[in-house]
Design a protein around this motif. Structure first.
Motif, PDB file in Angstrom:
ATOM      1  N   GLY A   1      28.534  42.819  29.447  1.00  6.61           N
ATOM      2  CA  GLY A   1      29.054  41.460  29.541  1.00  6.61           C
ATOM      3  C   GLY A   1      30.315  41.312  30.367  1.00  6.61           C
ATOM      4  N   CYS A   2      30.650  42.315  31.146  1.00  2.28           N
ATOM      5  CA  CYS A   2      31.877  42.244  31.938  1.00  2.28           C
ATOM      6  C   CYS A   2      31.562  41.883  33.389  1.00  2.28           C
ATOM      7  CB  CYS A   2      32.633  43.567  31.896  1.00  2.28           C
ATOM      8  SG  CYS A   2      31.872  44.880  32.867  1.00  2.28           S
ATOM      9  N   THR A   3      32.595  41.491  34.091  1.00  9.00           N
ATOM     10  CA  THR A   3      32.500  41.333  35.538  1.00  9.00           C
ATOM     11  C   THR A   3      33.531  42.285  36.159  1.00  9.00           C
ATOM     12  OG1 THR A   3      34.083  39.503  35.499  1.00  9.00           O
ATOM     13  CG2 THR A   3      31.753  38.921  35.484  1.00  9.00           C
ATOM     14  N   VAL A   4      33.181  42.820  37.308  1.00  7.62           N
ATOM     15  CA  VAL A   4      34.080  43.728  38.016  1.00  7.62           C
ATOM     16  C   VAL A   4      34.383  43.082  39.354  1.00  7.62           C
ATOM     17  CG1 VAL A   4      34.390  46.068  38.908  1.00  7.62           C
ATOM     18  CG2 VAL A   4      32.965  45.694  36.887  1.00  7.62           C
ATOM     19  N   GLU A   5      35.664  42.822  39.609  1.00  7.75           N
ATOM     20  CA  GLU A   5      36.058  42.110  40.826  1.00  7.75           C
ATOM     21  C   GLU A   5      37.195  42.839  41.522  1.00  7.75           C
ATOM     22  OE1 GLU A   5      37.133  38.308  39.237  1.00  7.75           O
ATOM     23  OE2 GLU A   5      35.089  37.554  39.435  1.00  7.75           O
ATOM     24  N   LEU A   6      37.160  42.813  42.852  1.00 12.64           N
ATOM     25  CA  LEU A   6      38.251  43.367  43.641  1.00 12.64           C
ATOM     26  C   LEU A   6      39.492  42.515  43.436  1.00 12.64           C
ATOM     27  CD1 LEU A   6      36.396  44.186  46.969  1.00 12.64           C
ATOM     28  CD2 LEU A   6      36.924  45.733  45.091  1.00 12.64           C
ATOM     29  N   GLN A   7      40.673  43.150  43.366  1.00 12.06           N
ATOM     30  CA  GLN A   7      41.939  42.445  43.139  1.00 12.06           C
ATOM     31  C   GLN A   7      42.997  42.899  44.128  1.00 12.06           C
ATOM     32  OE1 GLN A   7      42.584  40.147  40.435  1.00 12.06           O
ATOM     33  NE2 GLN A   7      40.350  40.176  40.378  1.00 12.06           N
ATOM     34  N   GLU A   8      42.588  43.286  45.318  1.00  9.86           N
ATOM     35  CA  GLU A   8      43.527  43.877  46.270  1.00  9.86           C
ATOM     36  C   GLU A   8      44.633  42.911  46.675  1.00  9.86           C
ATOM     37  OE1 GLU A   8      42.433  46.841  49.240  1.00  9.86           O
ATOM     38  OE2 GLU A   8      40.399  46.101  48.897  1.00  9.86           O
ATOM     39  N   SER A   9      45.811  43.489  46.862  1.00  6.51           N
ATOM     40  CA  SER A   9      46.952  42.758  47.413  1.00  6.51           C
ATOM     41  C   SER A   9      47.771  43.758  48.223  1.00  6.51           C
ATOM     42  CB  SER A   9      47.797  42.156  46.283  1.00  6.51           C
ATOM     43  OG  SER A   9      48.462  43.174  45.572  1.00  6.51           O
ATOM     44  N   ALA A  10      48.731  43.270  48.960  1.00 12.74           N
ATOM     45  CA  ALA A  10      49.547  44.148  49.793  1.00 12.74           C
ATOM     46  C   ALA A  10      50.373  45.105  48.939  1.00 12.74           C
ATOM     47  CB  ALA A  10      50.467  43.313  50.677  1.00 12.74           C
ATOM     48  N   THR A  11      50.789  44.659  47.769  1.00 16.85           N
ATOM     49  CA  THR A  11      51.623  45.501  46.909  1.00 16.85           C
ATOM     50  C   THR A  11      50.799  46.423  46.012  1.00 16.85           C
ATOM     51  OG1 THR A  11      51.703  43.757  45.239  1.00 16.85           O
ATOM     52  CG2 THR A  11      53.508  43.836  46.856  1.00 16.85           C
ATOM     53  N   GLU A  12      49.532  46.081  45.759  1.00 17.13           N
ATOM     54  CA  GLU A  12      48.668  46.903  44.908  1.00 17.13           C
ATOM     55  C   GLU A  12      47.331  47.125  45.603  1.00 17.13           C
ATOM     56  OE1 GLU A  12      48.563  44.534  41.305  1.00 17.13           O
ATOM     57  OE2 GLU A  12      50.095  45.812  40.421  1.00 17.13           O
ATOM     58  N   PRO A  13      47.255  48.092  46.534  1.00 17.91           N
ATOM     59  CA  PRO A  13      45.996  48.323  47.251  1.00 17.91           C
ATOM     60  C   PRO A  13      44.965  49.031  46.360  1.00 17.91           C
ATOM     61  CG  PRO A  13      47.627  49.926  47.911  1.00 17.91           C
ATOM     62  CD  PRO A  13      48.321  48.967  46.978  1.00 17.91           C
ATOM     63  N   PHE A  14      43.709  48.866  46.713  1.00 21.18           N
ATOM     64  CA  PHE A  14      42.573  49.534  46.067  1.00 21.18           C
ATOM     65  C   PHE A  14      42.453  49.203  44.577  1.00 21.18           C
ATOM     66  CE2 PHE A  14      44.421  52.710  49.166  1.00 21.18           C
ATOM     67  CZ  PHE A  14      43.682  52.255  50.248  1.00 21.18           C
ATOM     68  N   THR A  15      42.794  47.978  44.198  1.00 18.22           N
ATOM     69  CA  THR A  15      42.726  47.583  42.787  1.00 18.22           C
ATOM     70  C   THR A  15      41.490  46.732  42.514  1.00 18.22           C
ATOM     71  OG1 THR A  15      44.115  45.651  43.181  1.00 18.22           O
ATOM     72  CG2 THR A  15      45.226  47.654  42.441  1.00 18.22           C
ATOM     73  N   PHE A  16      41.040  46.807  41.268  1.00 22.88           N
ATOM     74  CA  PHE A  16      39.937  45.972  40.796  1.00 22.88           C
ATOM     75  C   PHE A  16      40.158  45.688  39.322  1.00 22.88           C
ATOM     76  CE2 PHE A  16      38.597  50.387  40.503  1.00 22.88           C
ATOM     77  CZ  PHE A  16      38.028  50.485  39.239  1.00 22.88           C
ATOM     78  N   GLU A  17      39.438  44.707  38.822  1.00 18.50           N
ATOM     79  CA  GLU A  17      39.612  44.284  37.443  1.00 18.50           C
ATOM     80  C   GLU A  17      38.270  44.242  36.728  1.00 18.50           C
ATOM     81  OE1 GLU A  17      42.547  41.087  35.821  1.00 18.50           O
ATOM     82  OE2 GLU A  17      40.651  40.078  36.285  1.00 18.50           O
ATOM     83  N   ILE A  18      38.248  44.784  35.519  1.00 18.79           N
ATOM     84  CA  ILE A  18      37.100  44.689  34.633  1.00 18.79           C
ATOM     85  C   ILE A  18      37.480  43.629  33.614  1.00 18.79           C
ATOM     86  CG2 ILE A  18      35.659  45.900  32.965  1.00 18.79           C
ATOM     87  CD1 ILE A  18      36.592  48.543  34.351  1.00 18.79           C
ATOM     88  N   SER A  19      36.754  42.510  33.594  1.00 19.64           N
ATOM     89  CA  SER A  19      37.159  41.420  32.707  1.00 19.64           C
ATOM     90  C   SER A  19      35.982  40.856  31.928  1.00 19.64           C
ATOM     91  CB  SER A  19      37.846  40.309  33.507  1.00 19.64           C
ATOM     92  OG  SER A  19      36.956  39.760  34.446  1.00 19.64           O
ATOM     93  N   TYR A  20      36.337  40.250  30.813  1.00 26.73           N
ATOM     94  CA  TYR A  20      35.384  39.595  29.915  1.00 26.73           C
ATOM     95  C   TYR A  20      35.893  38.171  29.733  1.00 26.73           C
ATOM     96  CZ  TYR A  20      34.545  44.493  28.988  1.00 26.73           C
ATOM     97  OH  TYR A  20      34.291  45.831  29.139  1.00 26.73           O
ATOM     98  N   SER A  21      35.190  37.205  30.277  1.00 28.59           N
ATOM     99  CA  SER A  21      35.691  35.836  30.241  1.00 28.59           C
ATOM    100  C   SER A  21      35.410  35.131  28.922  1.00 28.59           C
ATOM    101  CB  SER A  21      35.100  35.021  31.393  1.00 28.59           C
ATOM    102  OG  SER A  21      33.694  35.048  31.317  1.00 28.59           O
TER     103      SER A  21
END
Length: 197
Positions: free
Chosen positions: A65-85
């Motif tokens: 039931g989760c979604t996995v999404e890229l969360q890249e930013s200049a200050t935090e490269p190579f990040t992603f988020e596992i979330s449950y809405s």
């Protein structure tokens, strides 16, 4: 959701290779820092340890039931988020980071396809392709499974014993033909055992 601790720990210690393993950085819930963790994906469970080789995991993330999404930013490269809405606990998210772009893409792909719901959708799609090829005949596989098992009717799962028998028939015929050829002294291959096209 309650999980049986002994069963989960046993699953985390299995000798069989995990679906994916490697280093990830997990963002702390209490601060904005990331902690380096050794992670192993086994089925729809993501286990994480402080170091590779530790006996017991620090925790696990259930990927249903989760979604996995890229969360890249200049200050935090190579990040992603596992979330449950949605769910009984409301919104919950785990922010993770990989060491490089390739690793991040591999983890996101693996985590996105680890849930039972994804595998069920994939099975349904493959069944549709198989049925479209004319191999199943007129009766849909799911209808036959419901006829054979009350559990299948209640839960809606395919009858894997039936699937195994169906897909195995052709293999058994080809294997018998191959054995007959070998028994007759024909040691050279007369074409492929199974046509992959």
């Amino acid at each position: 959701m309650k999980l049986h601790e002994t069963s989960v720990l046993g699953y985390s210690r299995m000798v069989a290779h995990p679906d994916r393993q490697g280093r990830l950085y997990k963002k702390s819930e209490r601060s904005s820092s990331y902690q380096r963790r050794w992670c192993e994906l086994r089925g729809n469970l993501l286990f994480y340890w402080e170091r590779q080789g530790d006996r017991e995991p620090l925790g696990l993330i259930l990927l249903e039931g989760c979604t996995v999404e890229l969360q890249e930013s200049a200050t935090e490269p190579f990040t992603f988020e596992i979330s449950y809405s949605h769910g009984s606990l409301g919104h919950r998210a785990y922010k993770m980071a990989a060491e490089d772009q390739a690793s991040m893409e591999g983890w996101v792909r693996a985590l996105s396809t680890a849930s039972f719901n994804y595998l069920r959708a994939l099975l349904t799609d493959l069944e549709g392709q198989y049925r479209a090829s004319g191999a199943l005949g007129a009766t849909p596989l799911e209808e036959r499974a419901v006829e054979k098992s009350p559990l299948v009717a209640e839960v809606g799962l395919p009858d894997f014993e039936g699937l195994h028998c169906q897909f195995g028939e052709e293999i058994m015929k080809l294997r018998a033909r191959w054995r007959e050829g070998r028994a007759g002294g024909d040691q050279t291959a007369q074409g492929d055992l199974i046509d992959l096209e």
